[in-house]
Design an enzyme around this catalytic site. Structure first.
Site, PDB file in Angstrom:
ATOM      1  N   SER A 218      12.939   5.244  37.639  1.00  0.00           N
ATOM      2  CA  SER A 218      14.071   5.153  36.337  1.00  0.00           C
ATOM      3  C   SER A 218      14.047   6.289  35.611  1.00  0.00           C
ATOM      4  CB  SER A 218      13.933   3.943  35.680  1.00  0.00           C
ATOM      5  OG  SER A 218      15.001   3.975  34.730  1.00  0.00           O
TER       6      SER A 218
ATOM      7  N   ASP B 190      21.178  19.387  17.569  1.00  0.00           N
ATOM      8  CA  ASP B 190      20.417  20.692  18.078  1.00  0.00           C
ATOM      9  C   ASP B 190      19.439  20.345  19.022  1.00  0.00           C
ATOM     10  OD1 ASP B 190      18.977  19.419  16.127  1.00  0.00           O
ATOM     11  OD2 ASP B 190      18.469  21.449  15.009  1.00  0.00           O
TER      12      ASP B 190
ATOM     13  N   HIS C 250      18.130  -2.107  40.296  1.00  0.00           N
ATOM     14  CA  HIS C 250      17.459  -1.005  39.823  1.00  0.00           C
ATOM     15  C   HIS C 250      15.923  -1.310  39.699  1.00  0.00           C
ATOM     16  CE1 HIS C 250      17.048   2.331  36.788  1.00  0.00           C
ATOM     17  NE2 HIS C 250      16.192   1.482  36.369  1.00  0.00           N
TER      18      HIS C 250
END
Length: 600
Positions: free
Chosen positions: A306, A522, A575
């Site tokens: 993952s 940023d 998953h």
């Protein structure tokens, strides 16, 4: 023109060279410049250390060299210049009077921070300062650098070997390392990073085995604590010494907790501290640890589950020279520039709706049960007190849909919903309310809530509570409206929402810091598409057709962007495949990476 340096290399010994209007991208994108730079460095000279950076209003790529050949190109989070170990040419007399390593990182970092730079970008972005320049920093000795620039050599990172213990079939060795909080060197603070070395007891004394480091999913979760030789680990220890790394901020690696974050000061200072816990810093930690555990410079392999797969892609972008092979399970992140969170959540919501439909088809009585729960909470003013001090809201009920993405999740959710009205009071039972609290992993692992969306920020762009915005645009996900109209209540998936910082006691004090991180525009880049497109490390990845956490279509795009990556797509698992059938998945990926399963 960099090629002029080849004839004026002596100037490097005493000068700082500035070339204005250096256009396009970092040196790596200019084969002619790369060639001339290599030629320049093959000449005998007395320079102590050399770092070439593209600096200015656009982008910066750190390039480090050893004599006669390019060693690596790497960079990291904002204002960071990765410091490799340098080797130096001897003088024409054969004498070697150069220092072992002259750091140039801090000088470069300070300038780049002033100019708001974001390294590892492979495309240029326009900033207020329109000119970019190439600056070559040359230093003869550490004494010529500012005192703050002092950095520990890579192999000198403090390392403590802890006790050795045994569990069934496994020998476990504890390692603790001291690493910089900020790898740019701008801060002096250090943190501890813990790793547990796992060996098969039958080969506990065999130091010749190569290493494989396990990168845990998350973000913000510690590595597994093995209690026996089972699952994928049993297959891995047959061929490797396995390093279970507690990523920084998790487990025994200077854990990030509500108390530890609050101790950093104001919300802005808390957010500044937390920005150092992303994949780029995790990879730099791993490289320091590799250099310490493997002093001969040996490479190691990785297994990333993952989010650990996201970290793997960052590793391939920053330090591929440290990697022998990479295995990834359910973790191919989008690697294009900017913030992809909106795209990711929009795609995943479709998967979430599919899982909702399947869940209610399998447990049709839960359609009415969930509506009843939502209506009750709404009748109590929109929230119900929890035993631990928080509150349960309709959005909290929806969030439990995160269980639908893993093996056994539907069953767990159904049996939990069964307990809602079992105590005969007409209200929600204590067992039900306590069961909700037990699902809140963010209570003990706050990094997951604080930095989850930032994993999709590959460069300067804000996430701005992406999941919350995307879900709000879908009328189907209004729980109260659905319950009142008789429609099935749609549960959500692996998403973080602002309401969590209002209703979960351990997150409430971090609300302002969370908002600052959500608005942060940023972020440094996590992936280098150029290096990924020219990758030489064998990579094998498993992607799951019905993955509710990592969108398959986006994973396939990433697989196409990484040269040589072999992708196995299967609908056999959700998953959690590596936990369901770890031995089979591990062995198959290893065979793919080793080319024992031929391409066809």
């Amino acid at each position: 023109d960099l090629s002029r340096l080849s004839s004026t290399h002596n100037l490097l010994c005493n000068s700082v060279l500035v070339f204005n209007r250096f256009e396009y991208s970092p040196v790596l994108h200019r084969p002619s410049l790369l060639k001339s730079t290599q030629s320049m460095l093959s000449l005998p000279c007395h320079t102590g250390a050399l770092g070439v950076s593209v600096i200015g209003g656009l982008s910066r790529q750190k390039v480090t060299f050893a004599p006669h050949r390019l060693v690596t190109a790497s960079a990291g989070g904002r204002g960071y210049t990765h410091q490799q170990s340098f080797s130096y040419p001897r003088s024409s007399t054969g004498a070697s009077d150069f220092p072992s390593c002259i750091p140039v990182a801090r000088a470069s970092a300070r300038l780049s921070q002033q100019l708001r730079l974001n390294p590892l970008n492979t495309s240029l972005r326009q900033y207020p300062a329109r000119n970019a320049c190439l600056r070559t920093f040359v230093s003869r000795s550490k004494a010529e650098m500012p005192a703050k620039a002092e950095r520990k050599p890579v192999r000198g990172v403090p390392h403590e070997v802890g006790p050795t213990v045994r569990v069934q079939g496994l020998t476990l060795i504890d390692h603790t390392f001291e690493v910089p909080l900020d790898h740019s060197g701008a801060l002096t603070e250090t943190i501890k990073v813990f790793a547990r070395e796992v060996r098969a007891t039958s080969r506990a004394e065999d130091d010749s085995l190569p290493c494989l480091v396990y990168l845990q999913g998350g973000p913000g979760f510690e590595s597994p604590r093995p209690d026996s030789n089972g699952g994928w680990l049993s297959a891995a220890v047959e061929k490797f010494r396995v390093i279970l790394l507690d990523q920084r901020g998790t487990g025994r690696s200077t854990p990030v907790t509500t108390a530890s974050v609050l101790s950093k000061g104001t919300p802005a200072q808390q957010a500044s501290y937390l920005q150092h816990f992303r994949a780029d810093s995790i990879v730099r930690d791993a490289e320091l640890i590799r250099a310490r555990l493997l002093p001969n410079g040996d490479k190691w392999s990785t297994l990333g589950q993952s989010y650990g797969g996201f970290c793997t892609l960052t590793y391939l972008s920053m330090a591929p020279e440290g990697l022998q092979r990479c295995l990834v399970t359910g973790g191919l992140a989008p690697v294009t520039d900017g913030c992809r969170a909106d795209e990711v959540y929009s795609a995943l919501l479709k998967r979430v709706q599919t899982q909702n439909r399947r869940y209610y088809e399998r447990f049709p009585s839960d359609v009415e049960q969930v509506r009843r729960i939502i209506n009750y909470i709404d009748s109590q003013g929109g929230s119900v007190p929890l035993p631990g001090g928080g509150t349960l809201t309709p959005e909290g009920i929806q969030w439990t849909g995160i269980n639908l993405g893993g093996a056994g999740g539907m069953e767990r959710l159904h049996y939990w919903f069964e307990t809602a009205f079992t105590d005969g009071t007409g209200g929600l039972s204590h067992v039900f309310l306590r069961g909700f609290e037990n699902m809140l992993s963010v209570d003990t692992n706050p990094i997951y809530a604080l930095l989850h969306e930032s994993i999709y920020a590959n460069g300067p762009a804000a996430t701005n509570w992406s999941a919350n915005r995307v879900v709000a645009q879908q009328d189907d996900f209004n729980a109260v409206a659905a319950a009142n109209s008789g429609r099935p209540v749609q549960l959500t998936g692996e998403m973080i929402f602002p309401w969590m910082f209002d209703t979960i006691p351990s997150l409430q004090p971090l609300k302002e810091a969370a908002h600052i991180l959500a608005q942060k525009d940023d972020w440094g880049s996590l992936y280098n598409r150029f290096l990924l497109a020219h990758n030489t490390v064998p990579v094998a990845a498993a992607s799951y057709y019905e993955d509710m956490y990592v969108e398959l279509a986006l994973s396939q795009q990433t697989a196409d962007a990484v040269k040589g990556l072999r992708l196995w797509v299967t609908s056999e698992y959700l998953h959690s495949g590596v936990r369901e059938d770890g031995v089979r998945i591990f062995k198959r990926l290893l065979d793919m990476a080793n080319d024992e399963i031929p391409i066809r």
